[in-house]
Scaffold this motif. Structure first.
Motif, PDB file in Angstrom:
ATOM      1  N   ALA A   1     -65.170  26.527  -3.520  1.00 31.53           N
ATOM      2  CA  ALA A   1     -64.146  26.856  -2.370  1.00 31.53           C
ATOM      3  C   ALA A   1     -63.808  28.112  -3.414  1.00 31.53           C
ATOM      4  O   ALA A   1     -62.649  28.803  -2.207  1.00 31.53           O
ATOM      5  N   LYS A   2     -64.030  28.877  -3.790  1.00 34.79           N
ATOM      6  CA  LYS A   2     -63.309  30.295  -5.055  1.00 34.79           C
ATOM      7  C   LYS A   2     -64.277  30.868  -4.927  1.00 34.79           C
ATOM      8  O   LYS A   2     -65.276  30.591  -5.383  1.00 34.79           O
ATOM      9  N   ASN A   3     -64.124  32.084  -4.886  1.00 34.20           N
ATOM     10  CA  ASN A   3     -65.153  33.481  -4.753  1.00 34.20           C
ATOM     11  C   ASN A   3     -65.058  34.020  -6.292  1.00 34.20           C
ATOM     12  O   ASN A   3     -64.292  33.067  -7.157  1.00 34.20           O
ATOM     13  N   SER A   4     -66.007  34.968  -6.892  1.00 35.42           N
ATOM     14  CA  SER A   4     -65.654  35.457  -8.072  1.00 35.42           C
ATOM     15  C   SER A   4     -64.842  36.105  -8.365  1.00 35.42           C
ATOM     16  O   SER A   4     -63.839  35.794  -9.596  1.00 35.42           O
ATOM     17  N   ASN A   5     -63.369  37.121  -7.516  1.00 39.27           N
ATOM     18  CA  ASN A   5     -61.950  37.229  -7.337  1.00 39.27           C
ATOM     19  C   ASN A   5     -61.408  35.837  -8.203  1.00 39.27           C
ATOM     20  O   ASN A   5     -60.401  36.474  -9.370  1.00 39.27           O
ATOM     21  N   GLU A   6     -61.016  35.075  -7.137  1.00 36.40           N
ATOM     22  CA  GLU A   6     -59.995  33.912  -7.780  1.00 36.40           C
ATOM     23  C   GLU A   6     -60.858  33.015  -8.607  1.00 36.40           C
ATOM     24  O   GLU A   6     -59.691  32.744  -9.299  1.00 36.40           O
ATOM     25  N   ILE A   7     -61.766  33.075  -9.106  1.00 35.00           N
ATOM     26  CA  ILE A   7     -62.502  32.286 -10.601  1.00 35.00           C
ATOM     27  C   ILE A   7     -62.072  32.911 -11.407  1.00 35.00           C
ATOM     28  O   ILE A   7     -61.479  32.707 -12.445  1.00 35.00           O
ATOM     29  N   MET A   8     -61.886  34.531 -11.534  1.00 30.13           N
ATOM     30  CA  MET A   8     -61.435  35.285 -12.342  1.00 30.13           C
ATOM     31  C   MET A   8     -59.901  35.751 -12.517  1.00 30.13           C
ATOM     32  O   MET A   8     -59.837  36.350 -13.506  1.00 30.13           O
ATOM     33  N   HIS A   9     -59.117  34.939 -11.649  1.00 22.15           N
ATOM     34  CA  HIS A   9     -57.947  34.569 -11.861  1.00 22.15           C
ATOM     35  C   HIS A   9     -57.731  33.439 -13.060  1.00 22.15           C
ATOM     36  O   HIS A   9     -57.539  32.564 -13.238  1.00 22.15           O
ATOM     37  N   LEU A  10     -56.328  34.085 -13.848  1.00 20.37           N
ATOM     38  CA  LEU A  10     -56.202  33.156 -15.061  1.00 20.37           C
ATOM     39  C   LEU A  10     -54.738  32.049 -14.787  1.00 20.37           C
ATOM     40  O   LEU A  10     -54.843  31.324 -14.993  1.00 20.37           O
ATOM     41  N   ALA A  11     -54.025  32.483 -13.141  1.00 22.05           N
ATOM     42  CA  ALA A  11     -53.444  31.463 -12.521  1.00 22.05           C
ATOM     43  C   ALA A  11     -53.268  30.886 -11.300  1.00 22.05           C
ATOM     44  O   ALA A  11     -53.731  32.489 -10.561  1.00 22.05           O
ATOM     45  N   GLY A  12     -53.205  30.253 -10.949  1.00 20.78           N
ATOM     46  CA  GLY A  12     -52.692  30.412  -9.788  1.00 20.78           C
ATOM     47  C   GLY A  12     -51.506  30.128  -9.252  1.00 20.78           C
ATOM     48  O   GLY A  12     -50.275  29.593  -9.780  1.00 20.78           O
ATOM     49  N   PRO A  13     -51.113  29.912  -7.617  1.00 23.38           N
ATOM     50  CA  PRO A  13     -49.897  28.701  -6.961  1.00 23.38           C
ATOM     51  C   PRO A  13     -49.166  27.588  -8.377  1.00 23.38           C
ATOM     52  O   PRO A  13     -49.508  27.121  -9.212  1.00 23.38           O
ATOM     53  N   ALA A  14     -47.913  27.829  -8.014  1.00 24.74           N
ATOM     54  CA  ALA A  14     -47.336  26.206  -8.337  1.00 24.74           C
ATOM     55  C   ALA A  14     -47.510  24.990  -8.213  1.00 24.74           C
ATOM     56  O   ALA A  14     -47.504  23.617  -9.570  1.00 24.74           O
ATOM     57  N   ASN A  15     -48.960  24.774  -7.444  1.00 25.30           N
ATOM     58  CA  ASN A  15     -48.947  23.454  -6.206  1.00 25.30           C
ATOM     59  C   ASN A  15     -50.452  23.941  -6.534  1.00 25.30           C
ATOM     60  O   ASN A  15     -51.376  22.969  -6.305  1.00 25.30           O
ATOM     61  N   ASP A  16     -50.844  24.660  -7.624  1.00 25.79           N
ATOM     62  CA  ASP A  16     -52.903  25.039  -7.772  1.00 25.79           C
ATOM     63  C   ASP A  16     -53.044  23.700  -8.904  1.00 25.79           C
ATOM     64  O   ASP A  16     -52.397  22.909 -10.054  1.00 25.79           O
ATOM     65  N   PRO A  17     -53.826  22.839  -8.470  1.00 26.74           N
ATOM     66  CA  PRO A  17     -54.147  21.349  -9.025  1.00 26.74           C
ATOM     67  C   PRO A  17     -55.031  21.891 -10.705  1.00 26.74           C
ATOM     68  O   PRO A  17     -54.923  20.800 -11.852  1.00 26.74           O
ATOM     69  N   VAL A  18     -55.116  22.973 -10.962  1.00 30.65           N
ATOM     70  CA  VAL A  18     -55.570  23.459 -11.876  1.00 30.65           C
ATOM     71  C   VAL A  18     -55.166  24.260 -13.467  1.00 30.65           C
ATOM     72  O   VAL A  18     -55.057  23.777 -14.155  1.00 30.65           O
ATOM     73  N   MET A  19     -54.562  25.435 -13.127  1.00 28.01           N
ATOM     74  CA  MET A  19     -53.470  26.066 -13.824  1.00 28.01           C
ATOM     75  C   MET A  19     -52.352  26.487 -13.171  1.00 28.01           C
ATOM     76  O   MET A  19     -52.579  27.449 -12.217  1.00 28.01           O
ATOM     77  N   PRO A  20     -51.582  26.440 -12.365  1.00 25.06           N
ATOM     78  CA  PRO A  20     -50.139  26.532 -12.334  1.00 25.06           C
ATOM     79  C   PRO A  20     -49.504  27.181 -12.952  1.00 25.06           C
ATOM     80  O   PRO A  20     -49.520  27.246 -13.405  1.00 25.06           O
TER      81      PRO A  20
END
Length: 564
Positions: free
Chosen positions: A225-244
């Motif tokens: 669902a994510k490209n390499s750039n997104e996978i290499m980010h440490l955190a996502g938005p506040a509603n991110d299911p993995v690492m808000p």
């Protein structure tokens, strides 16, 4: 994926390691007195303290959990690692001086000094249970994941029992001295194995460019669902299911604070330091060792996505537990992410290197298990038995600790198979920790920085916090309640912390203030900082822990900024 077998060279390396580490651990053991057995005579220098902290933390469960979570999500799992450096700086500045000054054996003993015996016994019991079902059991479970592939016909209970016996073989007779000395060897072997696995993994995938191209190709094909750039980010938005990012800001520091500053099996290593400076330097050194974990333990999990996302692993005959509670054969890494690390090492490593890496994994397992066994036996002996029988001799206390270790090994080995019921090993570790940590952290924080906090507030916060935590775990695992079940555990944990702190403060204010003996010398003040500043003026810069802490934080900030 074909059935796995080991070359004779690999088998020889593993056998030599197991026999050698047991011999070395027994040789380095010290049981002349209870202080020797439980705290290694309080004579450890900073390199040993730091490496021991690192080895006890990066056990087999963490090693397997990091790669599996990276495969399943992204590099967000690394947040737990770099945050340790920040937490250890806070620990070295504020908490460690009080721990060493009071010369306590255990964290519950410190709570008794600050509050009363109710907090001590309660926290001690909870810590013992946590050491068994979280740390020791998870380490045994992780070791079983590796060896079950080699010996599919052997029952998991037998493998877990043998692993427990190997770890206990030197922990029982030698105590903490055996544990910390063997951890130095094990940490070096673990790091060597991780570096070798990373080298072979990146060689196979075509280097960094090959990894990025492979991840982007899987995104284009619809697999990711994510490209390499997104996978290499440490955190996502506040509603991110993995690492808000909100969970990173509030939840992970809370878990780290409990793990590094309040958890007996980690703090016990720093209590063995010969003085405050060695304790502080050791804690900061451990924080530094945590930073390369991204490159040698997390990135291989991403490589596995590119190399093995279509690999059929059914020939490994490993079973997982489905949502319906039935046992299901693992066919790929999507439904069995815990197998990521085993698949990597068995597919990529040549003969000889494979044996070295498996020995490193067993080293990690025995490090974490021996650490938790020794700390839990210390709690049983010093917080319960010595109180019930104050006339027991020092030798008698050592004997009690050895018997307690045997019992704990049996209990942990019995619980380890239950971990398979969770989606992944990392989820099991972090979710359970996220619910039991807030009440404890609330008690320690208010106790150190608020003079009015008393024993009534502490025990109320601990008891009510635990009941709330159990309720949340039951809801998360066995039921569904809107909002509560959907809330990320990294959001739930800090909210629970606020509730526990409010309970602690309210009950403390409604009851009598603590007696002076519970607060004198146990509350952090500005005067302590000022006095310490004068003492540090006479030290060289490389001995000044504040300067070292700033350097550590600067390195950490550089890495985090690059990947955020």
């Amino acid at each position: 994926m074909e059935n796995i077998s080991l070359n004779w060279i690999d088998i020889l390396i593993i056998i030599v390691y197991l026999l050698g580490i047991i011999w070395y651990g027994i040789k380095k053991g010290n049981q002349e007195s209870s202080e020797d057995y439980f705290l290694a005579g309080r004579n450890m220098t900073w390199p040993i303290v730091g490496i021991s902290l690192f080895a006890a933390n990066i056990g087999s469960s963490t090693l397997i959990g990091l790669s599996s979570d990276a495969y399943n999500t992204n590099i967000g799992v690394y947040n737990y690692e770099w945050m340790a450096a920040v937490v250890l700086v806070f620990f070295a500045i504020f908490f460690l001086p009080f721990y060493l000054k009071t010369k306590v054996y255990t964290m519950p003993e410190f709570l008794e000094r600050r509050y009363d015996s109710r907090s001590r016994y309660y926290f001690s019991f909870i810590t013992i249970v946590g050491n068994v079902i979280i740390d020791t059991a998870a380490g045994l479970y992780a070791g079983n994941l590796i060896l079950k592939i080699l010996f599919p016909e052997v029952d998991s209970i037998v493998i877990i029992g043998l692993l427990a016996l190997a770890a206990a073989a030197y922990t029982i007779p030698g105590g903490l001295s055996s544990v910390v000395h063997t951890e130095v060897i094990q940490a070096l072997l673990l790091l060597a194995g991780s570096v070798l696995l990373t080298y072979f993994a990146f060689t196979e995938v075509g280097g960094w460019e090959g990894l990025m191209t492979g991840l982007d190709g899987l995104k284009d094909s619809g697999y990711l669902a994510k490209n390499s750039n997104e996978i290499m980010h440490l955190a996502g938005p506040a509603n991110d299911p993995v690492m808000p990012w909100t969970g990173l800001l509030f939840g992970i520091p809370l878990l780290g604070f409990y793990f590094w500053a309040n958890n007996q099996f980690m703090v016990q290593r720093v209590l063995s330091a010969k003085d405050l400076n060695h304790g502080r330097w050791g804690a900061l050194f451990a924080g530094l060792l945590k930073l390369p974990v991204l490159f040698v333990m997390v990135f291989p999990g991403l490589v596995a996505i590119v190399l093995f996302h279509q690999t059929d692993i059914s020939s490994l005959n490993y079973f997982t537990v489905s949502e319906t509670g039935t046992s299901v054969l693992c066919t790929n890494l999507q439904n069995c992410p815990n197998m990521t690390y085993p698949v990597l090492i068995y597919n990529l490593l040549p003969a000889g290197v494979l044996g070295l890496v498996i020995a490193g994994l067993l080293a990690a397992m025995s490090s974490s298990i021996s650490a938790t066994l020794n700390s839990a036996s210390t709690l049983i002996t010093m917080d319960f038995v010595s109180k019930m029988n104050p006339n027991l001799s020092s030798k008698g206390l050592v004997r009690v600790g050895q018997i307690a270790t045997v019992v704990l090994v049996i209990l942990a080995a019995s619980w380890a198979p239950q971990i398979e019921k969770f989606a992944s090993l990392w989820e099991y570790l972090q979710m359970v920790l996220g619910f039991i940590a807030p009440p404890v952290v609330a008690v320690f924080l208010l106790g150190l920085f608020w003079k009015r906090a008393n024993g009534n507030g502490a025990i109320a916060s601990l008891v009510i916090g635990l009941l709330l935590a159990i309720t949340l775990i039951v809801i998360k695992v066995y039921g569904y309640i809107p909002f509560i079940s959907d809330m990320h555990f990294l959001h739930t944990a800090p909210l629970l912390l606020l509730v526990c702190m409010a309970i602690h403060a309210a009950v403390s204010l409604m009851t009598d203030p603590p007696k002076s003996e519970s607060t004198d010398g146990l509350i952090w003040t500005k005067e302590i900082f000022t006095q310490e500043t004068e003492e540090l003026k006479s030290m060289a810069w490389y001995q000044n822990y504040r300067i070292l802490a700033i350097i550590l934080l600067a390195i950490t900030a550089t890495i985090v900024t690059y990947y955020f």
